[in-house]
Design a protein around this motif. Sequence first.
Motif, PDB file in Angstrom:
ATOM      1  N   GLY A 272      -1.062  13.783  -0.512  1.00 21.96           N
ATOM      2  CA  GLY A 272      -0.350  12.536  -0.229  1.00 21.96           C
ATOM      3  C   GLY A 272       1.000  12.500  -0.836  1.00 21.96           C
ATOM      4  N   PRO A 273       1.271  12.902  -2.109  1.00 23.48           N
ATOM      5  CA  PRO A 273       2.674  12.994  -2.548  1.00 23.48           C
ATOM      6  C   PRO A 273       3.496  14.204  -2.005  1.00 23.48           C
ATOM      7  N   ALA A 274       2.623  15.020  -1.481  1.00 19.86           N
ATOM      8  CA  ALA A 274       3.377  16.317  -0.980  1.00 19.86           C
ATOM      9  C   ALA A 274       4.119  15.663   0.441  1.00 19.86           C
ATOM     10  N   LYS A 275       3.245  15.057   1.202  1.00 21.36           N
ATOM     11  CA  LYS A 275       3.819  14.313   2.481  1.00 21.36           C
ATOM     12  C   LYS A 275       4.810  13.459   2.175  1.00 21.36           C
ATOM     13  N   ALA A 276       4.936  12.772   1.171  1.00 25.05           N
ATOM     14  CA  ALA A 276       5.735  11.598   0.776  1.00 25.05           C
ATOM     15  C   ALA A 276       7.016  12.298   0.325  1.00 25.05           C
ATOM     16  N   ILE A 277       6.975  13.298  -0.198  1.00 22.27           N
ATOM     17  CA  ILE A 277       8.209  14.107  -1.063  1.00 22.27           C
ATOM     18  C   ILE A 277       8.697  14.703   0.144  1.00 22.27           C
ATOM     19  N   ALA A 278       8.190  15.606   1.053  1.00 21.23           N
ATOM     20  CA  ALA A 278       8.765  16.079   2.097  1.00 21.23           C
ATOM     21  C   ALA A 278       9.519  15.018   2.857  1.00 21.23           C
ATOM     22  N   ALA A 279       8.783  14.074   3.259  1.00 24.63           N
ATOM     23  CA  ALA A 279       9.697  13.264   4.155  1.00 24.63           C
ATOM     24  C   ALA A 279      10.727  12.678   3.715  1.00 24.63           C
ATOM     25  N   LYS A 280      11.001  12.463   2.193  1.00 23.38           N
ATOM     26  CA  LYS A 280      12.016  11.930   1.685  1.00 23.38           C
ATOM     27  C   LYS A 280      13.207  12.748   1.366  1.00 23.38           C
ATOM     28  N   LEU A 281      12.731  14.023   0.896  1.00 23.13           N
ATOM     29  CA  LEU A 281      13.968  15.130   1.057  1.00 23.13           C
ATOM     30  C   LEU A 281      14.250  15.471   2.221  1.00 23.13           C
ATOM     31  N   ASN A 282      13.470  15.396   3.365  1.00 23.36           N
ATOM     32  CA  ASN A 282      14.015  15.953   4.505  1.00 23.36           C
ATOM     33  C   ASN A 282      15.043  14.872   5.447  1.00 23.36           C
ATOM     34  N   GLY A 283      14.889  13.666   4.706  1.00 28.49           N
ATOM     35  CA  GLY A 283      15.818  12.514   5.622  1.00 28.49           C
ATOM     36  C   GLY A 283      15.012  12.023   6.621  1.00 28.49           C
TER      37      GLY A 283
END
Length: 283
Positions: A272-283
Motif C-alpha cells: 500500500g505505501p509503496a504504491k502511494a509513494i510511487a504515485a506521489k514521487l512520479n507526480g
Amino acid sequence: MKKILCFVLLCATLLTAVCGFAACGQETKVKVIDLALSEEEYAFCVAQDNADLLAKANNFLKKIKENGKFDEICNNYFGDGTPLQFESAALDTSKEQLVVATSTGFEPFEMVENGKYSGIDLEIAYYFAQELGIDVVIQDMQFEAVVNAVQTGTCDIGMAGLSVTPARAEVVTFTDSYYNASQVVICLESDTIFDACKTGEDVAKILGELEASKKVGCQKGTTGELYIKGDDSEGGYGFPGLKAECAPYDYAALAVTAMKQGQVNYVICDNGPAKAIAAKLNG
C-alpha cells in the motif's frame, strides 16, 4: 573570422545550456513490482495489561467494518473519497485522552501536512476517540519506537501500519487484524530486471542473486528490513536474507528518494505505501 568563431562558440554554449536544462527536466520515475514477497496482517497494539482498551478497540473495529465506515475510510485513500485532516489535541495528563503512537511518512496509513494528520490508521484513531468521547493526541515518532511507547505506557495505542509478529506480541497485545499487506519491490521505471517475473518467487530469486555490492533500501524496523537482513528467529518469517547490503532509512519515502538519486538499487516496502509513494514521487 573572429566574429564567425565567436558566433560558433555562442551557439555551442547555448546548445549545451539547452541540453542541460532538458536533462534537468527529465524526472526519474519509479515503479512498483506488485508481486508479493510475503503476506502479513496489520493490527493496532495496546499494553498487555490494558484489556479494557483492547476490548473497546476490537468492538470499534467490528462496528466500522459492519456499518461500512471502514470501507469509506479506505475509499478516501484508494478511491475517490476525500481524506479527513485533523489536528492533534495537546497532551494533558490531567484528563483522559486517547494517546496514539504513530510514525507519519507511511502513506496512505499515516501522514502529516501543515500540522494536520490524515491516513487510514489516523482516521480510525480520530473516530475511535470520538466513539470513546475523548480527545485524540497524536505522538509522532520513528517507526521502531512505536511498540516501545505502548509497552512502557507512554502512549495508549500503537496505530502505525504494524504487522503482527511473534516478537512484538511478546511485549504488547494486538487487536484483531484490519488489513492484509505484503512486501513488494520498488525499482526505477527504466529497470527491466523484474519485467519477466510472474510470481513473488520469481522476484525473490532475482533479489537473492544480487551481489553484495548492491544496496536495497527499506524503512527502519519494518518487515522490509527483516526481509533484507534475514529473519530466522523462532516464530519469525523465516526470511533467508539477501547478500545485498541493507540500507535502512527513517521513512520509506526517503529510501525511494535515495534510489532515485542512485544511492540504493532497490527498495522493499509494504504494498500500500509503496504504491502511494510511487504515485506521489512520479507526480
